[in-house]
Design a protein around this motif. Structure first.
Motif, short mmCIF file in Angstrom:
data_model
loop_
_atom_site.label_atom_id
_atom_site.label_comp_id
_atom_site.label_asym_id
_atom_site.label_seq_id
_atom_site.Cartn_x
_atom_site.Cartn_y
_atom_site.Cartn_z
N GLU A 171 0.13 -2.33 -9.05
CA GLU A 171 1.40 -3.08 -9.44
C GLU A 171 2.16 -1.55 -9.31
O GLU A 171 3.30 -1.67 -8.41
CB GLU A 171 1.46 -3.52 -10.53
CG GLU A 171 3.05 -4.86 -10.20
CD GLU A 171 2.85 -5.36 -11.79
OE1 GLU A 171 2.46 -6.81 -10.86
OE2 GLU A 171 3.17 -4.58 -12.76
N SER A 172 2.00 -0.55 -10.32
CA SER A 172 2.53 0.63 -10.59
C SER A 172 2.70 1.27 -8.51
O SER A 172 3.46 2.18 -8.50
CB SER A 172 1.97 1.45 -11.57
OG SER A 172 1.78 1.16 -12.52
N ILE A 173 1.69 1.70 -7.97
CA ILE A 173 1.79 2.08 -7.01
C ILE A 173 2.76 1.00 -5.91
O ILE A 173 3.69 1.33 -4.91
CB ILE A 173 0.89 2.15 -6.32
CG1 ILE A 173 -0.21 3.18 -7.10
CG2 ILE A 173 0.44 2.35 -5.00
CD1 ILE A 173 -2.00 3.63 -6.64
N THR A 174 2.38 -0.29 -5.97
CA THR A 174 2.73 -1.00 -4.88
C THR A 174 4.47 -1.60 -4.75
O THR A 174 5.26 -1.88 -4.04
CB THR A 174 2.15 -1.69 -4.26
OG1 THR A 174 1.43 -3.01 -5.63
CG2 THR A 174 1.04 -1.01 -3.84
N ASP A 175 4.27 -1.57 -6.90
CA ASP A 175 5.79 -2.53 -6.51
C ASP A 175 6.31 -1.47 -8.31
O ASP A 175 6.47 -1.42 -9.56
CB ASP A 175 5.97 -3.69 -7.00
CG ASP A 175 7.33 -3.93 -7.65
OD1 ASP A 175 8.18 -3.70 -7.51
OD2 ASP A 175 7.40 -5.43 -7.73
N PRO A 176 6.37 -0.11 -7.99
CA PRO A 176 6.91 0.80 -8.07
C PRO A 176 8.30 0.44 -9.76
O PRO A 176 8.23 1.14 -10.80
CB PRO A 176 7.41 1.86 -8.08
CG PRO A 176 8.02 1.50 -7.29
CD PRO A 176 6.76 0.56 -6.37
N ASN A 177 9.43 -0.22 -8.82
CA ASN A 177 9.93 -0.42 -10.37
C ASN A 177 10.11 -2.38 -11.49
O ASN A 177 10.88 -1.63 -11.85
CB ASN A 177 11.10 -1.29 -9.46
CG ASN A 177 11.24 0.02 -8.63
OD1 ASN A 177 11.84 1.21 -9.14
ND2 ASN A 177 11.83 0.62 -7.34
N LYS A 178 8.54 -2.63 -11.25
CA LYS A 178 8.92 -3.58 -11.72
C LYS A 178 8.34 -3.24 -13.44
O LYS A 178 9.11 -3.88 -13.66
CB LYS A 178 6.99 -3.75 -11.66
CG LYS A 178 7.09 -5.24 -12.01
CD LYS A 178 6.24 -6.43 -11.26
CE LYS A 178 5.99 -7.84 -11.91
NZ LYS A 178 4.84 -8.48 -11.29
N PRO A 188 8.65 6.29 -4.43
CA PRO A 188 9.16 5.26 -2.81
C PRO A 188 8.37 3.75 -2.92
O PRO A 188 7.91 3.89 -3.58
CB PRO A 188 8.40 5.98 -1.97
CG PRO A 188 8.71 7.83 -2.39
CD PRO A 188 8.84 7.15 -4.14
N GLY A 189 9.50 3.14 -2.60
CA GLY A 189 8.35 1.36 -3.30
C GLY A 189 7.98 0.92 -2.33
O GLY A 189 7.46 -0.09 -1.80
N ASN A 190 7.36 2.31 -0.72
CA ASN A 190 6.61 1.10 0.27
C ASN A 190 5.44 1.87 1.05
O ASN A 190 5.18 1.71 1.44
CB ASN A 190 7.41 1.89 1.57
CG ASN A 190 7.15 3.31 1.45
OD1 ASN A 190 7.64 4.19 0.69
ND2 ASN A 190 8.08 3.19 2.93
N PHE A 191 4.55 2.05 -0.55
CA PHE A 191 4.01 2.75 -0.80
C PHE A 191 2.78 1.34 0.12
O PHE A 191 1.62 1.52 0.38
CB PHE A 191 2.78 3.48 -1.71
CG PHE A 191 3.47 4.80 -1.85
CD1 PHE A 191 2.72 5.81 -0.90
CD2 PHE A 191 4.10 5.44 -3.29
CE1 PHE A 191 2.75 7.01 -1.13
CE2 PHE A 191 4.67 6.51 -3.15
CZ PHE A 191 4.09 7.00 -2.16
N GLY A 192 3.14 0.03 -0.43
CA GLY A 192 1.87 -1.23 -0.07
C GLY A 192 1.99 -1.06 1.55
O GLY A 192 1.38 -2.36 2.13
N THR A 193 3.45 -0.35 2.07
CA THR A 193 3.21 -0.46 3.61
C THR A 193 2.41 -0.03 4.40
O THR A 193 2.04 0.51 5.24
CB THR A 193 3.95 -1.23 4.29
OG1 THR A 193 5.30 0.20 3.92
CG2 THR A 193 5.14 -2.89 3.75
N THR A 194 2.58 1.56 3.83
CA THR A 194 1.96 3.18 4.03
C THR A 194 0.71 2.96 3.97
O THR A 194 0.10 3.68 4.50
CB THR A 194 2.95 3.77 3.88
OG1 THR A 194 3.21 4.35 2.48
CG2 THR A 194 4.49 4.51 4.48
N LEU A 195 0.04 2.50 2.99
CA LEU A 195 -1.16 2.76 2.99
C LEU A 195 -1.68 1.68 2.74
O LEU A 195 -1.18 0.46 3.06
CB LEU A 195 -1.19 3.16 1.25
CG LEU A 195 -1.03 4.32 0.91
CD1 LEU A 195 -0.97 4.77 -0.70
CD2 LEU A 195 -1.53 6.02 1.54
#
Ligand code: CUA
Length: 350
Positions: free
Chosen positions: A305-312, A324-331
């Motif tokens: 969650e810390s990687i894909t939604d870092p601001n939570k 960056p909040g886009n690692f969930g899509t770039t990886l």
């Protein structure tokens, strides 16, 4: 009282020679100040010298223009100000003075053409390619770290720092993974934007051994000011040894289990090392939290969650919106799982 133009104010109130002397002295002081100020960091490239000389010439030409204009304005306020009893008077008309108009058009035009020509020649000089093959370095920017790729033998190796040999022309190929960045080593004097989707190139010939800071010079997000690095100008032997070390590094690492993506390699190639400290990966970034501390004892779900939604959830002492909040899509999913497993494994122990 008549409504026509009033009588003229006395013209010969001021001595023009006095104004000229004041202007010349002020210009000399201004030029001296401009040349004495240490505008730039130490010069570490062959291109720096002509660029610094151009800067000095610009100071020498532009300071007197500024000083003379200000002198005329202040001198006029002082000498030609209205005195009591002169309310209805006006100065002598200068409209239609062709000679004056020609002079004040010609002087700036000549200066501009001369300076543009000189600047163009300097640009052509610093962009000149040496004979032979330049040292190639691929520079990849992303929020908020630089990664440098070197060709060793047939393969490419990466490092978070820049290594270049002295007295050889280096050709940088700038790329960006996300937004506009700008690759700048102030001591080399040259900078260019890294633009997503295209290769931007420039050449530089480092000529002074040492470590110099790398700066991102394009506002690229909240972490822009932290997008720094170090350029190491080395002797040819030290450079060769450094590349050998880089090439040997990843080969010694144990292969990823199960043949999936290598979490440790992903940690570096995704730029995590630019902002975070993680002992196992040799990362010492301080923009984001120290992962050895904040991930200790955390379960994989939290890490993911810390990687894909870092601001939570933001670690104490840090601000949201920087990672960056886009690692969930770039990886890819497999890559995120490998990264999570790697981070979970290396932060488990005491
Ligand atoms: Cu990258 Cu500013």
């Amino acid at each position: 009282m008549s409504n026509g133009p009033g009588p003229e104010r006395p013209l010969a109130r001021a001595d023009w020679r006095q104004m000229l002397v004041i202007g010349i002295i002020a210009s000399a002081l201004g030029i001296a100040a401009g040349l004495l100020i240490d505008w730039f960091p130490v010069a570490a490239s062959r291109e720096a010298k002509p660029i610094d000389t151009l800067w000095d010439v610009l100071i020498i030409c532009s300071v007197p223009v500024f000083v003379l204009v200000v002198t005329v304005v202040l001198f006029s306020v002082w000498k030609f100000r209205m005195r009591p009893g002169e309310e209805l008077m006006d100065g002598p008309p200068i409209h239609g003075n062709t000679r004056l108009e020609i002079v004040w058009t010609a002087i700036p035009a000549i200066m501009l053409v001369a300076l543009c020509t000189y600047a163009f020649l300097v640009l052509r000089d610093v962009e000149r390619a040496d004979a032979g093959q330049p040292v190639q370095v691929r520079v990849v920017g992303q929020q908020f770290a630089w990664t440098f790729y070197y060709k060793v033998g047939g393969k490419e190796v990466s490092a978070p720092e820049l290594y270049v040999p002295i007295n050889r022309q280096v050709e940088f190929t700038l790329q960006s993974k996300d937004v506009l960045h700008d690759f700048w080593v102030p001591s080399f004097r040259i900078k260019k934007d890294a633009v997503p989707g295209i290769d931007v190139k420039y050449r530089v010939t480092p000529n002074r051994i040492g470590n110099y800071s790398i700066v991102c010079a394009e506002l690229c997000g909240l972490g822009h000011s932290t997008m720094r690095g170090t350029a190491h100008v080395l002797t040819q032997a030290a450079y060769d040894a450094q590349l050998k070390k880089l090439a040997a590094g990843p080969a010694k690492a144990p292969p990823a289990q199960g043949g999936g993506p290598d979490g440790k390699a992903l940690f570096v190639s995704s730029g995590c090392n630019g902002c975070h400290t993680l002992k196992d990966a040799g990362a010492s970034g301080t923009t984001g939290p120290d992962l050895d501390n904040v991930l200790k004892g955390k379960d994989p779900a939290f890490i993911k969650e810390s990687i894909t939604d870092p601001n939570k959830e933001i670690a104490q002492g840090y601000s949201g919106g920087i990672m960056p909040g886009n690692f969930g899509t770039t990886l890819s999913g497999a890559e995120i799982d490998a990264l999570v497993k790697y981070l979970s494994d290396v932060t488990k122990g005491g």
